[in-house]
Every structure is written in C-alpha cells, then in structure tokens.
Design a protein around this motif. Structure first.
Motif, PDB file in Angstrom:
ATOM      1  N   SER A   1      -8.385   2.454  -3.654  1.00  0.00           N
ATOM      2  CA  SER A   1      -8.201   2.584  -2.203  1.00  0.00           C
ATOM      3  C   SER A   1      -6.873   3.257  -1.892  1.00  0.00           C
ATOM      4  O   SER A   1      -5.980   3.316  -2.736  1.00  0.00           O
ATOM      5  CB  SER A   1      -8.263   1.204  -1.545  1.00  0.00           C
ATOM      6  OG  SER A   1      -6.969   0.646  -1.435  1.00  0.00           O
ATOM      7  N   PRO A   2      -6.705   3.716  -0.641  1.00  0.00           N
ATOM      8  CA  PRO A   2      -5.408   4.299  -0.251  1.00  0.00           C
ATOM      9  C   PRO A   2      -4.273   3.277  -0.345  1.00  0.00           C
ATOM     10  O   PRO A   2      -3.109   3.651  -0.319  1.00  0.00           O
ATOM     11  CB  PRO A   2      -5.641   4.726   1.205  1.00  0.00           C
ATOM     12  CG  PRO A   2      -7.120   4.759   1.382  1.00  0.00           C
ATOM     13  CD  PRO A   2      -7.706   3.787   0.420  1.00  0.00           C
ATOM     14  N   ASP A   3      -4.601   1.977  -0.443  1.00  0.00           N
ATOM     15  CA  ASP A   3      -3.584   0.925  -0.568  1.00  0.00           C
ATOM     16  C   ASP A   3      -3.282   0.580  -2.028  1.00  0.00           C
ATOM     17  O   ASP A   3      -2.612  -0.426  -2.296  1.00  0.00           O
ATOM     18  CB  ASP A   3      -4.075  -0.351   0.146  1.00  0.00           C
ATOM     19  CG  ASP A   3      -4.280  -0.139   1.636  1.00  0.00           C
ATOM     20  OD1 ASP A   3      -3.428   0.519   2.260  1.00  0.00           O
ATOM     21  OD2 ASP A   3      -5.293  -0.613   2.176  1.00  0.00           O
ATOM     22  N   LEU A   4      -3.758   1.391  -2.956  1.00  0.00           N
ATOM     23  CA  LEU A   4      -3.694   1.012  -4.379  1.00  0.00           C
ATOM     24  C   LEU A   4      -2.269   0.749  -4.876  1.00  0.00           C
ATOM     25  O   LEU A   4      -2.042  -0.180  -5.658  1.00  0.00           O
ATOM     26  CB  LEU A   4      -4.364   2.090  -5.247  1.00  0.00           C
ATOM     27  CG  LEU A   4      -4.510   1.702  -6.718  1.00  0.00           C
ATOM     28  CD1 LEU A   4      -5.437   0.503  -6.890  1.00  0.00           C
ATOM     29  CD2 LEU A   4      -5.032   2.872  -7.545  1.00  0.00           C
ATOM     30  N   ARG A   5      -1.311   1.530  -4.423  1.00  0.00           N
ATOM     31  CA  ARG A   5       0.069   1.352  -4.912  1.00  0.00           C
ATOM     32  C   ARG A   5       0.543  -0.088  -4.657  1.00  0.00           C
ATOM     33  O   ARG A   5       1.012  -0.778  -5.563  1.00  0.00           O
ATOM     34  CB  ARG A   5       1.004   2.351  -4.218  1.00  0.00           C
ATOM     35  CG  ARG A   5       2.453   2.244  -4.664  1.00  0.00           C
ATOM     36  CD  ARG A   5       3.303   3.305  -3.978  1.00  0.00           C
ATOM     37  NE  ARG A   5       3.511   3.036  -2.572  1.00  0.00           N
ATOM     38  CZ  ARG A   5       4.507   2.294  -2.067  1.00  0.00           C
ATOM     39  NH1 ARG A   5       5.392   1.737  -2.869  1.00  0.00           N
ATOM     40  NH2 ARG A   5       4.615   2.105  -0.779  1.00  0.00           N
ATOM     41  N   LEU A   6       0.392  -0.542  -3.425  1.00  0.00           N
ATOM     42  CA  LEU A   6       0.847  -1.901  -3.084  1.00  0.00           C
ATOM     43  C   LEU A   6      -0.010  -2.955  -3.780  1.00  0.00           C
ATOM     44  O   LEU A   6       0.483  -4.014  -4.167  1.00  0.00           O
ATOM     45  CB  LEU A   6       0.821  -2.094  -1.563  1.00  0.00           C
ATOM     46  CG  LEU A   6       1.798  -1.193  -0.800  1.00  0.00           C
ATOM     47  CD1 LEU A   6       1.585  -1.316   0.700  1.00  0.00           C
ATOM     48  CD2 LEU A   6       3.248  -1.536  -1.160  1.00  0.00           C
ATOM     49  N   GLN A   7      -1.286  -2.651  -3.936  1.00  0.00           N
ATOM     50  CA  GLN A   7      -2.181  -3.618  -4.586  1.00  0.00           C
ATOM     51  C   GLN A   7      -1.781  -3.829  -6.048  1.00  0.00           C
ATOM     52  O   GLN A   7      -1.753  -4.955  -6.535  1.00  0.00           O
ATOM     53  CB  GLN A   7      -3.636  -3.132  -4.485  1.00  0.00           C
ATOM     54  CG  GLN A   7      -4.150  -3.178  -3.042  1.00  0.00           C
ATOM     55  CD  GLN A   7      -5.455  -2.430  -2.845  1.00  0.00           C
ATOM     56  OE1 GLN A   7      -5.755  -1.463  -3.557  1.00  0.00           O
ATOM     57  NE2 GLN A   7      -6.234  -2.849  -1.864  1.00  0.00           N
TER      58      GLN A   7
END
Ligand SMILES: [Zn+2]
Length: 262
Positions: free
Chosen positions: A53-59
């Motif tokens: 997802s576009p949130d992968l870095r934080l995930q």
C-alpha cells in the motif's frame, strides 16, 4: 506457528478520509484509524507480504519488518500497489533481490507503471544501486511454493479490475482481495478445504457494484465455514464496534497492526 499482522485495515481512501472524514466511524476508537491494505504472513519457512500500500513505509517501520522472502499482489489498484517503491529498501537492507508474484494482467500493469524497479535474476548485481525486484508470473488455480509454503492463486470476479486471492497451505489461510463474486471454480476448491483463517474485504456495509457488502460476506462465510474470519479493507462507513456487533462470534473486524497467531 504462523503469525499474521494486518498492516492496514482500510479501503483505498483510508480512515479518516479526505472526502468523508471519520464518516460513520467513532473517532474516539483508535481501531477506526485505518491505513491502506497490506497483510504480513510470518510462516516458519517464509515471510510473505500481500500487497504494497502507499502506507507501506510506516507499516514496515511500525512492525519492525526488515526482511521479506516474497511479495504477492492481488490486483493493480493504487491502494494495493503504489508502495512498491519501498521494497527497494528491503533490497538495500538485505543486499539481495526480492521476488514478487502476480497474475498476467496484474503483472502487465505493474511492469507498465513500475518497470524501472524490475530486473531479471540473471541481471541482479548491485542491489543497493539498482532496482532488484524479480517478477514471477502465476496462474489462478496453479500452486507454487515460497519456502515450504504452498500457495494457490484464487480467481475472484466482479471488481472493476482483475483481482485474485490466495490460499496458503491447503486452506490453513485463505486471503481474499476486492471482489463482488467468488466464482464457482474457486468456491468448489475452497469448499473441500478446512479453512482455519479467512481474510475478507468488506469496504462498505451495504456493498457497491464492485464490492461485496456485509450480507454477501456473511453468506460466503456460511457456505465456506471457515473457523475464523477477519474483515479488512473497511471504509469510513464501517465503524469497528458496529461491524463487530453485526457479525458472528468467529468473525472479527480488523484493525491496523492486529496480530493473529495460528
Ligand atoms: Zn482495494
């Protein structure tokens, strides 16, 4: 033991969303704050990520995930794909290439949009300086292995782009992505299995032309009789407590960073 982490439990806009804010969700319940979809499977022999997802870095930061054996794609919509660039970091940390798997249609879109990230195993040399994702084409119904994990891609129907699910280890886990219908071929295969855990997308309680709603989800659960179900991919119309109250005891709405152990 297999450990599963729901990295993101939200639909494409996330919760709160730009257009609908908290919508029907209670903003005081932290379980309602949702990143976009992603699921991490920590099997004994392989660490597998489904969708980037576009949130992968934080995930990945939040869950201290620094290594992957493989990435599986369900479809090529932005909320499932557009964090692909962060896989470069996995290359850099581990100084090796990384395999990803997708069906032909999905792979074509990934190659068109993110071709600069993709190489072939023969060309992998300096993974720190050059993109080093290796594409593997898979087919619905055809089993493949990552480590000792047996994986079968599952055909799904009715979303507004081609979308597929995955069955792990003969039904230990079934992961379904966006769909409106489960085709007969997939239903027949799954009805023969004893499913320990099924991950299912909900999106909107009443559904839409491209997504199942809660009634359809519950009907598929009745047909397939999985032991435990986790509902993810929920938009701001899906309040955690409300969905929890509307579902049987073995069906759980997901929340970000939820951990399930089998
Ligand atoms: Zn989606």
């Amino acid at each position: 033991m297999t450990k599963i982490i729901i990295l993101g439990s939200g639909a494409a806009p996330g919760v709160p969303s730009l257009s609908n804010g908290w919508g029907n969700c209670n903003p005081n319940n932290p379980y309602n704050r949702r990143r976009r979809t992603g699921t991490y499977y920590d099997f004994a022999s392989a660490k597998i990520l489904v969708d980037t997802s576009p949130d992968l870095r934080l995930q990945l930061l939040d869950n201290n995930i620094r290594y992957l054996d493989a990435v599986l794609y369900t479809h090529a919509h932005a909320d499932h794909l557009h964090g692909i660039d962060y896989l470069r970091e996995i290359n850099r940390i581990n100084k090796c290439n990384l395999d990803f798997y997708a069906t032909a249609k999905v792979l074509k879109t990934i190659k068109n949009m993110f071709g600069y990230l993709i190489t072939s195993p023969k060309k992998v040399k300096d993974v720190v300086s050059y993109p080093s994702l290796v594409a593997n084409k898979i087919k619905c119904g055809k089993e493949f292995l990552v480590g000792d994990v047996k994986i079968v891609p599952l055909k799904l129907d009715g979303h507004n782009t081609f979308s597929n699910g995955y069955m792990f280890n003969d039904g230990e886990i079934v992961h379904l992505a966006d769909f409106k219908r489960i085709p007969d071929s997939t239903l027949k295969l799954l009805q023969k299995k004893h499913i320990n855990l099924m991950i299912m997308p909900l999106t909107l309680p009443e559904g839409s032309i491209y997504h199942v709603g809660l009634n359809e989800v519950l009907e598929y659960i009745r047909i397939l009789q999985p032991q435990k179900v986790v509902l993810n991919h929920m938009a701001s119309e899906c309040d955690f407590d409300e969905i929890n109250a509307l579902t049987p005891d073995n069906v759980f709405p997901a929340y970000d960073n939820m951990i399930i152990e089998l």
